[in-house]
Design an enzyme around this catalytic site. Structure first.
Site, PDB file in Angstrom:
ATOM      1  N   GLY A  42       0.753  -1.067  -0.059  1.00  0.00           N
ATOM      2  CA  GLY A  42       0.044   0.223   0.018  1.00  0.00           C
ATOM      3  C   GLY A  42       0.942   1.149  -0.092  1.00  0.00           C
ATOM      4  N   ALA A  44       2.323   2.735   2.386  1.00  0.00           N
ATOM      5  CA  ALA A  44       3.593   2.651   3.274  1.00  0.00           C
ATOM      6  C   ALA A  44       4.595   1.589   2.685  1.00  0.00           C
ATOM      7  CB  ALA A  44       3.151   2.146   4.821  1.00  0.00           C
ATOM      8  N   GLY A  45       4.059   0.358   2.414  1.00  0.00           N
ATOM      9  CA  GLY A  45       5.189  -0.517   1.706  1.00  0.00           C
ATOM     10  C   GLY A  45       5.575  -0.341   0.499  1.00  0.00           C
ATOM     11  N   ARG A 337     -12.699  13.814  14.830  1.00  0.00           N
ATOM     12  CA  ARG A 337     -13.498  12.501  14.589  1.00  0.00           C
ATOM     13  C   ARG A 337     -14.204  11.919  15.706  1.00  0.00           C
ATOM     14  NH1 ARG A 337     -10.042   9.656   9.716  1.00  0.00           N
ATOM     15  NH2 ARG A 337     -10.447  11.309   8.008  1.00  0.00           N
ATOM     16  N   GLU A 453      -0.319   2.049   8.761  1.00  0.00           N
ATOM     17  CA  GLU A 453      -1.332   1.633   9.689  1.00  0.00           C
ATOM     18  C   GLU A 453      -0.941   0.582  10.736  1.00  0.00           C
ATOM     19  OE1 GLU A 453      -5.192   1.928   7.784  1.00  0.00           O
ATOM     20  OE2 GLU A 453      -6.230   1.243   9.633  1.00  0.00           O
ATOM     21  N   ARG A 463      -6.940   9.415  15.287  1.00  0.00           N
ATOM     22  CA  ARG A 463      -6.144  10.139  14.127  1.00  0.00           C
ATOM     23  C   ARG A 463      -6.898  11.194  13.693  1.00  0.00           C
ATOM     24  NH1 ARG A 463      -6.393   9.597   8.842  1.00  0.00           N
ATOM     25  NH2 ARG A 463      -7.558   7.651   8.696  1.00  0.00           N
TER      26      ARG A 463
HETATM   27  C1  LIG Z   1     -12.671   4.692   2.843  1.00  0.00           C
HETATM   28  C2  LIG Z   1     -11.348   4.990   3.677  1.00  0.00           C
HETATM   29  C3  LIG Z   1     -10.806   6.252   3.240  1.00  0.00           C
HETATM   30  C4  LIG Z   1      -9.787   6.883   3.745  1.00  0.00           C
HETATM   31  N1  LIG Z   1      -9.565   8.186   3.376  1.00  0.00           N
HETATM   32  C5  LIG Z   1      -8.274   8.817   4.108  1.00  0.00           C
HETATM   33  C6  LIG Z   1      -7.808   9.945   3.480  1.00  0.00           C
HETATM   34  O1  LIG Z   1      -8.486  10.745   2.733  1.00  0.00           O
HETATM   35  N2  LIG Z   1      -6.611  10.426   3.966  1.00  0.00           N
HETATM   36  C7  LIG Z   1      -5.885   9.890   4.855  1.00  0.00           C
HETATM   37  O2  LIG Z   1      -4.826  10.075   5.163  1.00  0.00           O
HETATM   38  N3  LIG Z   1      -6.103   8.568   5.195  1.00  0.00           N
HETATM   39  C8  LIG Z   1      -7.392   7.846   4.640  1.00  0.00           C
HETATM   40  N4  LIG Z   1      -7.642   6.555   4.907  1.00  0.00           N
HETATM   41  C9  LIG Z   1      -6.934   5.823   5.906  1.00  0.00           C
HETATM   42  C10 LIG Z   1      -5.668   5.254   4.853  1.00  0.00           C
HETATM   43  O3  LIG Z   1      -6.245   4.978   3.634  1.00  0.00           O
HETATM   44  C11 LIG Z   1      -5.077   4.170   5.234  1.00  0.00           C
HETATM   45  O4  LIG Z   1      -4.750   4.311   6.662  1.00  0.00           O
HETATM   46  C12 LIG Z   1      -3.660   3.836   4.468  1.00  0.00           C
HETATM   47  O5  LIG Z   1      -3.937   3.852   3.286  1.00  0.00           O
HETATM   48  C13 LIG Z   1      -2.974   2.750   5.065  1.00  0.00           C
HETATM   49  O6  LIG Z   1      -1.871   2.514   4.170  1.00  0.00           O
HETATM   50  P1  LIG Z   1      -0.988   1.128   4.563  1.00  0.00           P
HETATM   51  O7  LIG Z   1      -0.017   1.275   3.311  1.00  0.00           O
HETATM   52  O8  LIG Z   1      -0.362   1.285   5.778  1.00  0.00           O
HETATM   53  O9  LIG Z   1      -1.969  -0.234   4.265  1.00  0.00           O
HETATM   54  P2  LIG Z   1      -2.743  -0.661   3.292  1.00  0.00           P
HETATM   55  O10 LIG Z   1      -2.948   0.451   2.134  1.00  0.00           O
HETATM   56  O11 LIG Z   1      -3.990  -1.385   3.661  1.00  0.00           O
HETATM   57  O12 LIG Z   1      -1.865  -1.887   2.455  1.00  0.00           O
HETATM   58  C14 LIG Z   1      -1.827  -3.217   3.172  1.00  0.00           C
HETATM   59  C15 LIG Z   1      -0.818  -3.998   2.115  1.00  0.00           C
HETATM   60  O13 LIG Z   1      -0.538  -4.907   3.069  1.00  0.00           O
HETATM   61  C16 LIG Z   1      -0.907  -6.280   2.163  1.00  0.00           C
HETATM   62  N5  LIG Z   1      -0.869  -7.319   3.278  1.00  0.00           N
HETATM   63  C17 LIG Z   1      -1.750  -7.020   4.422  1.00  0.00           C
HETATM   64  N6  LIG Z   1      -1.491  -8.594   4.984  1.00  0.00           N
HETATM   65  C18 LIG Z   1      -0.646  -9.290   4.176  1.00  0.00           C
HETATM   66  C19 LIG Z   1      -0.004 -10.485   4.429  1.00  0.00           C
HETATM   67  N7  LIG Z   1      -0.401 -11.217   5.362  1.00  0.00           N
HETATM   68  N8  LIG Z   1       0.640 -11.250   3.357  1.00  0.00           N
HETATM   69  C20 LIG Z   1       0.917 -10.284   2.102  1.00  0.00           C
HETATM   70  N9  LIG Z   1       0.531  -9.044   2.157  1.00  0.00           N
HETATM   71  C21 LIG Z   1      -0.351  -8.439   3.090  1.00  0.00           C
HETATM   72  C22 LIG Z   1      -1.888  -5.834   1.423  1.00  0.00           C
HETATM   73  O14 LIG Z   1      -1.882  -6.734   0.237  1.00  0.00           O
HETATM   74  C23 LIG Z   1      -1.672  -4.635   1.067  1.00  0.00           C
HETATM   75  O15 LIG Z   1      -0.554  -4.400  -0.206  1.00  0.00           O
HETATM   76  C24 LIG Z   1      -8.898   6.094   4.538  1.00  0.00           C
HETATM   77  C25 LIG Z   1      -9.330   4.818   4.641  1.00  0.00           C
HETATM   78  C26 LIG Z   1     -10.500   4.291   4.396  1.00  0.00           C
HETATM   79  C27 LIG Z   1     -10.915   2.947   4.857  1.00  0.00           C
END
Ligand SMILES: Cc1cc2nc3c(=O)[nH]c(=O)nc-3n(C[C@H](O)[C@H](O)[C@H](O)COP(=O)(O)OP(=O)(O)OC[C@H]3O[C@@H](n4cnc5c(N)ncnc54)[C@H](O)[C@@H]3O)c2cc1C
Length: 665
Positions: A42, A44-45, A337, A453, A463
């Site tokens: 996502g 982060a990664g 929020r 996250e 947050r």
């Molecule tokens: C509807 C919605 C709207 C949002 N809007 C906003 C916004 O406007 N602004 C804001 O700042 N934040 C917003 N957020 C929050 C934000 O989108 C997330 O917190 C953020 O994108 C998380 O990013 P991440 O890279 O940590 O995780 P994610 O994007 O969830 O990525 C997780 C990754 O981990 C992988 N993964 C997970 N478990 C495994 C496993 N066991 N093995 C292999 N791969 C795995 C998945 O395949 C994916 O690639 C929103 C959230 C939601 C739900």
């Protein structure tokens, strides 16, 4: 184990700069001898993988979707914060830091937050250079809007698709490295365990979700970027696949978990429509820039609206209660929020909910249509515009800002939000807790990191909007690439890590046995049956309102449900094909363990924080009394009266909350 956050000494504003100047570096020629596994692509990664590969490390990146483009980050709508002060409205690194710590109910780690605020401006530059199409104003400059809990406009956005556009930016940066062979991308692979060798994270066990093959992958460090676990509640705004497995597996191998019981409850979601729903939909917080939140003042009007004999548009201004504007005049509809969620619940609990379930309040754009329409009429030199013309002109402006969100609402609810106010209600959203990390973003397993996250550190109990994208990208582009080098500097002569060790063997065996169990267990209930039951316990007893008795019951119920799951779960199909139910069984098994920890954590926290009320005891008149305790984790600014007392005191007066203030260094 004593937790050491490894926060550098010195004034908060100099910590990161001084720290970077003194940590170990890995020279460019040595980086090519070092492998890093990144679980999750996502924001982060994806940003971490691209940057680590750009620096010269060999990256193996894993995602369970068919492409990094489909990570849950794509769902982010509203925007990303940065302390650029482009609007000249008084923003600064300090103010973003301050707002974030305050918004998080003083439970964030301040040194991390200051660093986050510091690098926030770099993120925007990085993304613009990648071609991310942020919204621009008439003159071509980057535009901003506001989010809750702040008094400035610092949110950069790309219509209602900010996450998608940022993810495309990170994905293109990744693709460049995939093409160079510096990133090996494992799509449709799920990490099912971490492998710890001699006390250090040295690899993972992953399952190829298409063929079912179990694979061993080694590296010198493992980065968990697996996102949030809101789906422990079954219904949440998270993508259906979001889960806790990666974080939970590292926890079970020794990584500490922090604040598991904190969830963000988002105030503006489409209300639940019935028992057979599998997903909740978020309406972006950005809508609170222009939408006004209200319920009817009189219960007779509530009744008439619920029965369908009255429309909300028929109520005059003085028949409406714009309760956020009334309670919090300084912030109005843009309170944080947690405050907005609790206020909506309070009104609905008091009987003012406007839909059939009694769990909905209005988000109304009529005033904005009028305000923007009048302005447009002036700009376009239209004299004496009719009311209809004003509305039409105003709607065009609102459409340009939030058109896709309005369309989404109409498709789901089958009501036109340009003609009638939207209905919204709080729902489970962001994961506040997560894997504990130190200042380097390293977990308590050496060599195992957690970013985005999946970790706990930056947002405390709540947050602020538009800060998750900021944190994910800060961690991936600007923090981890420095801090991981400090650890990897000791590994330049280690050489390849073998996967032929007893540790890999044992981890693989455990994973294989679990999968065989699921396939061979001739149970009677589907995985969803258990997930739904767990979600109901979580929402009813570990949701917005919690009390000791309910939490104790929840712990027993979850434990019993888990036992039942391991006896009676039914997983159709085989383990050598694409089997979504099999993958889900493993994730729900982990949710069933997390759920219990969640309830136990909530039980020992005798406090209200973020989106959660802790109901302590029944008062004489039968009202549950709510306790709120402020913690000032380090007194960075606390000199007697905290600056934010205004907002909290107003809130407390309305919520019958007993304040216990505590300050410690
Ligand atoms: C509807 C919605 C709207 C949002 N809007 C906003 C916004 O406007 N602004 C804001 O700042 N934040 C917003 N957020 C929050 C934000 O989108 C997330 O917190 C953020 O994108 C998380 O990013 P991440 O890279 O940590 O995780 P994610 O994007 O969830 O990525 C997780 C990754 O981990 C992988 N993964 C997970 N478990 C495994 C496993 N066991 N093995 C292999 N791969 C795995 C998945 O395949 C994916 O690639 C929103 C959230 C939601 C739900």
């Amino acid at each position: 184990m004593a937790l050491d956050s490894k926060i550098p000494k010195g004034p908060i504003k100099d910590k990161w700069t001084d720290y970077k100047n003194h940590i170990n570096l890995v020279n460019p020629a040595n980086k090519r001898h070092i492998d890093v596994i990144v679980v999750g692509t996502g924001l982060a990664g994806g940003s971490a993988s691209a940057t680590l590969a750009e620096l010269g490390y060999n990256v193996k990146a894993f995602a369970y979707q068919d492409s990094p483009r489909r990570a849950h980050s794509i769902a982010a709508q509203g925007g990303i914060n940065a302390a650029k002060n482009y609007q000249g409205d008084g923003d600064s690194t300090y103010r973003l830091f301050y707002d974030t710590v305050k918004g998080g109910d003083y439970r964030s780690r301040e040194a991390n937050v200051y660093r986050l605020a510091e690098v926030s401006a770099n993120i925007i530059d990085q993304c613009v250079a990648q071609g991310v199409p942020f919204a621009r104003d008439y003159g071509g400059l980057l535009d901003n809007r506001s989010f809750g809990g702040v008094l400035v406009s610092r949110t950069f956005y790309a219509k209602g698709q900010t996450g998608q556009q940022l993810l495309l930016g990170a994905y293109s940066a990744m693709n460049r490295q995939i093409a160079r062979g510096k990133i090996e991308m494992f799509n449709r692979h799920e990490m099912l365990d971490v492998v710890v060798v001699d006390g250090k994270a040295r690899g993972i066990i992953a399952r190829n979700l298409v063929t079912g093959e179990i694979e061993r992958h080694s590296a010198h460090a493992v980065v968990i970027a697996s996102g949030g676990y809101g789906n422990v509640y079954f219904l949440s705004t998270n993508a259906m696949g979001s889960n806790v497995t990666a974080g939970w597996k590292v926890h079970k191998k020794g990584a500490y978990f922090a604040n598991p019981c904190y969830k963000q409850i988002h105030p503006t979601c489409i209300p639940r429509s019935g028992d057979y729903q599998s997903k909740l939909t978020l309406m972006s917080e950005s809508l609170r820039n222009d939408g006004r939140i209200w319920v009817p003042k009189n219960l007779e009007d509530v009744k008439a609206i619920r029965e369908g004999s009255k429309k909300p548009t028929e109520l005059t201004e003085d028949q409406r209660d714009y309760y956020l504007e009334r309670r919090y005049p300084a912030f109005g509809n843009l309170v944080p929020r947690d405050v907005a969620s609790r206020a909506a619940k309070e009104r609905c609990d008091a009987g003012y909910g406007v839909n059939a379930t009694g769990e909905a309040v209005y988000l109304d754009f009529a005033a904005s249509f009028e305000r923007y329409g009048k302005e447009q009429a002036k700009i376009q030199n239209i004299s004496n515009p009719s009311e209809a013309k004003i509305k039409e002109l105003g709607q065009e402006i609102v459409k340009a800002k939030y058109g896709n969100l309005f369309q989404m609402y109409e498709k789901i609810v089958d009501e036109n939000p340009y003609e009638t106010p939207m209905m919204i209600y709080p729902a489970v959203h962001y994961t506040m807790g997560g894997v504990w990390v130190d200042y380097n973003l390293m977990t308590t397993i050496p060599g195992c990191y957690a970013i985005g996250e999946a970790n706990f550190s930056d947002h405390g109990a709540n947050r602020l909007g538009a800060s998750a994208l900021m944190q994910g990208l800060a961690d991936g582009y600007f923090v981890l690439p420095y801090t991981i080098g400090d650890y990897l500097a000791d590994d330049i002569r280690t050489g390849k890590i073998s996967t032929e060790s007893s540790e890999f063997e044992a981890a693989e065996k455990e994973v294989t046995e679990r999968i065989e169990f699921f396939i061979n267990n001739e149970g009677t209930h589907s995985v969803d049956y258990y997930h739904k039951k767990l979600g109901k316990i979580m929402w009813d007893k570990c949701g917005m309102s919690r009390n000791a008795e309910g939490l104790e019951i929840a712990i027993e119920e979850i434990s019993a449900l888990r036992k039942d799951f391991w006896q009676h779960v039914n997983v159709p199909g085989t383990s050598t094909e694409y089997n979504e139910q099999l993958a889900k069984a493993g994730r729900v098994a982990d949710f069933l363990e997390l759920g219990e920890l969640f309830a136990k954590d909530a039980l020992v926290r005798e406090e209200s924080a973020g989106g959660h009320f802790r109901e302590e005891h029944q008062t004489e008149d039968g009202e549950a009394k709510r306790i709120k305790e402020f913690q000032f984790v380090s007194a960075w600014e606390y000199k007697g009266e905290p600056k934010d007392a205004v907002l909290h005191k107003e809130e407390l007066a309305y919520e019958n909350i007993e304040v216990k203030e505590r300050s410690y260094k």
